[in-house]
Design a protein around this motif. Structure first.
Motif, PDB file in Angstrom:
ATOM      1  N   HIS A 325       0.859  -1.181   0.000  1.00  0.00           N
ATOM      2  CA  HIS A 325       0.000   0.000   0.000  1.00  0.00           C
ATOM      3  C   HIS A 325       0.892   1.226   0.000  1.00  0.00           C
ATOM      4  O   HIS A 325       2.118   1.150   0.185  1.00  0.00           O
ATOM      5  CB  HIS A 325      -0.938  -0.004   1.216  1.00  0.00           C
ATOM      6  CG  HIS A 325      -0.245  -0.120   2.531  1.00  0.00           C
ATOM      7  ND1 HIS A 325       0.346   0.942   3.180  1.00  0.00           N
ATOM      8  CD2 HIS A 325      -0.027  -1.206   3.313  1.00  0.00           C
ATOM      9  CE1 HIS A 325       0.882   0.541   4.306  1.00  0.00           C
ATOM     10  NE2 HIS A 325       0.675  -0.768   4.418  1.00  0.00           N
ATOM     11  N   SER A 326       0.298   2.381  -0.215  1.00  0.00           N
ATOM     12  CA  SER A 326       1.072   3.607  -0.408  1.00  0.00           C
ATOM     13  C   SER A 326       1.854   4.017   0.826  1.00  0.00           C
ATOM     14  O   SER A 326       2.804   4.803   0.725  1.00  0.00           O
ATOM     15  CB  SER A 326       0.145   4.748  -0.836  1.00  0.00           C
ATOM     16  OG  SER A 326      -0.861   4.968   0.135  1.00  0.00           O
ATOM     17  N   GLN A 337      -5.073   2.656  -2.350  1.00  0.00           N
ATOM     18  CA  GLN A 337      -5.090   1.308  -2.912  1.00  0.00           C
ATOM     19  C   GLN A 337      -4.242   0.357  -2.060  1.00  0.00           C
ATOM     20  O   GLN A 337      -3.260   0.765  -1.438  1.00  0.00           O
ATOM     21  CB  GLN A 337      -4.557   1.299  -4.343  1.00  0.00           C
ATOM     22  CG  GLN A 337      -5.406   2.095  -5.317  1.00  0.00           C
ATOM     23  CD  GLN A 337      -4.819   2.116  -6.711  1.00  0.00           C
ATOM     24  OE1 GLN A 337      -4.104   1.194  -7.115  1.00  0.00           O
ATOM     25  NE2 GLN A 337      -5.113   3.157  -7.472  1.00  0.00           N
ATOM     26  N   SER A 338      -4.621  -0.929  -2.078  1.00  0.00           N
ATOM     27  CA  SER A 338      -3.900  -1.953  -1.343  1.00  0.00           C
ATOM     28  C   SER A 338      -3.974  -3.252  -2.120  1.00  0.00           C
ATOM     29  O   SER A 338      -5.007  -3.556  -2.736  1.00  0.00           O
ATOM     30  CB  SER A 338      -4.502  -2.139   0.052  1.00  0.00           C
ATOM     31  OG  SER A 338      -3.843  -3.162   0.766  1.00  0.00           O
TER      32      SER A 338
END
Length: 463
Positions: A325-326, A337-338
């Motif tokens: 993830h970010s 997002q992940s």
């Protein structure tokens, strides 16, 4: 995958390694999807994957129908390089679709491999090179380089600017697996003949009488034999030799299959429940790093008939699990997002996040998802079918489908925009494999093909 103990021969070694400006400028291409072609979007995720394979195959149409599939999008810096392994996977994914177009494309690619096999400028012994050039491409300065897959003199171009001219047993095995699948589907003798030629080359070149046995790695571009023996390669041979035994009726292939199988069994670690990667000298087992594919492919090749393989799936699912993830250091995943899945090897989880993967390349994200391996695991779990396996596999497939939707936007093949939201990237963020090379968020024929086979429950290693 091929190339583990011999990075000079790996189809992966130069992916993003030392590619200069073209290789580094787009490495953060895990951005959300930018505006794409105006054509209507295919409705399902598998249909979008198949659209990517079609686009990568049709990017260079001026070959009188004889063509291969570009392995990575242009942004990877490899231009029109077509790895033999990726094209074998594309054949299998097209066959898994069970459509008229899929069969037509599989036959076209199979015929291209057969042409390469019989028109090599230096050899006529059944081998295939690690990679070919599928068509016109450009260097970094934009100058055209028109020497494509088929030269005017009828030979094939095996000399891409990256030097992928050696021959690895694993790549050959996958080509043979793909050709044997075509032989079974079509009944055409030419595909079986090509697969037999591959098997005979492996027997002549790879067979070893070293204490651990099995079949060696292959040859480099100067035709020098490489000393390594790979668990993954010999797993591939269990399938190839098993198929040849059944399709030809010749018992010699059964003996060769048993030889490859004995090597793979010797790599089993009962206390940990996993398979080691292989050996460098034929005597000593390499105990680290431990890769994902030697766990999942062994199950796909052996199934439940071999004690331990089911445990190897559990080892991979637990010990190589990652979530990107970010918020992760060095992640290129967009905010919000992940992605879940598995990484390449045990060493990937220990990568130095303060140093670049290779000269001129970004720093790795230890939790980067390797989507090709994630698809391996999803397919193997679906094949095993134990309690919870299907639910786990569906989560992995959903993560891969999200990556197809949202990562790698704006990338091209042969300078042409791809169909919208089509094709799976190699990795969610820069990933250090632990074997001297990396993966990056570029859309990839191999990752897409494995996703399609997992979605279709198509086991390419079932003999």
């Amino acid at each position: 995958m091929t190339g583990r103990q011999g990075p000079a021969l790996s189809r992966r070694t130069l992916i993003g390694a030392g590619l200069g400006a073209a290789g580094t400028a787009a490495v953060g291409s895990g951005q959300a999807w930018a505006a794409g072609p105006t054509a209507s979007r295919p409705r399902s995720a598998p249909a979008r994957g198949r659209a990517f394979l079609a686009a990568a195959m049709d990017a260079y149409p001026g070959q009188d129908g004889l063509r291969l599939t570009q392995s990575y999008t242009d942004q990877a810096g490899l231009f029109s390089t077509a790895f033999t392994y990726d094209n074998a996977l594309a054949i299998l994914a097209h066959l898994a679709a069970r459509t008229a177009d899929g069969l037509k494309r599989a036959k076209t690619l199979g015929d291209a491999l057969l042409y390469a096999q019989s028109h090599d400028p230096a050899y006529d012994d059944g081998r295939l090179r690690q990679a070919y050039n599928v068509g016109p491409y450009t260097f970094y300065d934009g100058s055209p380089q028109p020497d494509g897959f088929v030269r005017p003199d009828g030979t094939v171009n095996v000399g891409t600017q990256f030097g992928f001219t050696g021959t690895a047993v694993g790549d050959m095995a996958w080509a043979g697996i793909a050709l044997s699948a075509l032989a079974r589907r079509t009944g055409a003798r030419r595909y079986l003949s090509g697969a037999v030629r591959i098997g005979e080359w492996i027997e002549r070149t790879g067979r070893t009488d070293e204490p651990l046995g099995g079949y060696k790695f292959g040859v480099d571009g100067a035709d020098r034999k490489l000393p390594f023996t790979s668990t993954e390669h010999n797993t591939d041979l269990i399938c190839l030799f098993g198929r040849l035994a059944r399709l030809t009726g010749d018992r010699v292939w059964r003996e060769r299959r048993e030889r490859a199988e004995a090597f793979v069994r010797s790599m089993w670690e009962p206390s940990g429940g996993f398979f080691y990667t292989g050996t460098n000298d034929g005597v000593t087992v390499n105990r680290s790093p431990i890769p994902e594919d030697t766990q999942t492919w062994t199950y796909l090749a052996f199934g439940d008939r071999t004690r331990g393989c089911a445990r190897a799936l559990d080892w991979a699912a637990a010990e190589l699990a990652v979530q990107d993830h970010s918020g992760r250091p060095n992640s290129t995943v967009p905010a919000g997002q992940s992605y879940e899945g598995v990484t390449f090897s045990s060493a990937s989880l220990l990568a130095n996040e303060d140093a670049p993967i290779a000269s001129g390349q970004p720093r790795p994200d230890r939790n980067a998802v390797w989507f090709e391996g994630t698809a391996h695991l999803a397919l193997a779990l679906r094949a095993r079918g134990a309690r919870g396996d299907e639910a786990h596999a569906l989560r992995l497939l959903a993560s891969t489908e999200q990556a197809q939707d949202l990562l790698g936007g704006g990338q091209t093949v042969g300078g042409t925009a791809l169909p919208e939201r089509s094709g799976v990237v190699s990795a969610s963020s820069p990933l250090d494999t632990g074997f001297g090379f990396g993966y990056y968020p570029y859309r990839h024929t191999g990752a897409t093909a494995w996703y399609l086979m997992a979605a279709a429950r198509y086991n390419p290693l079932k003999a």
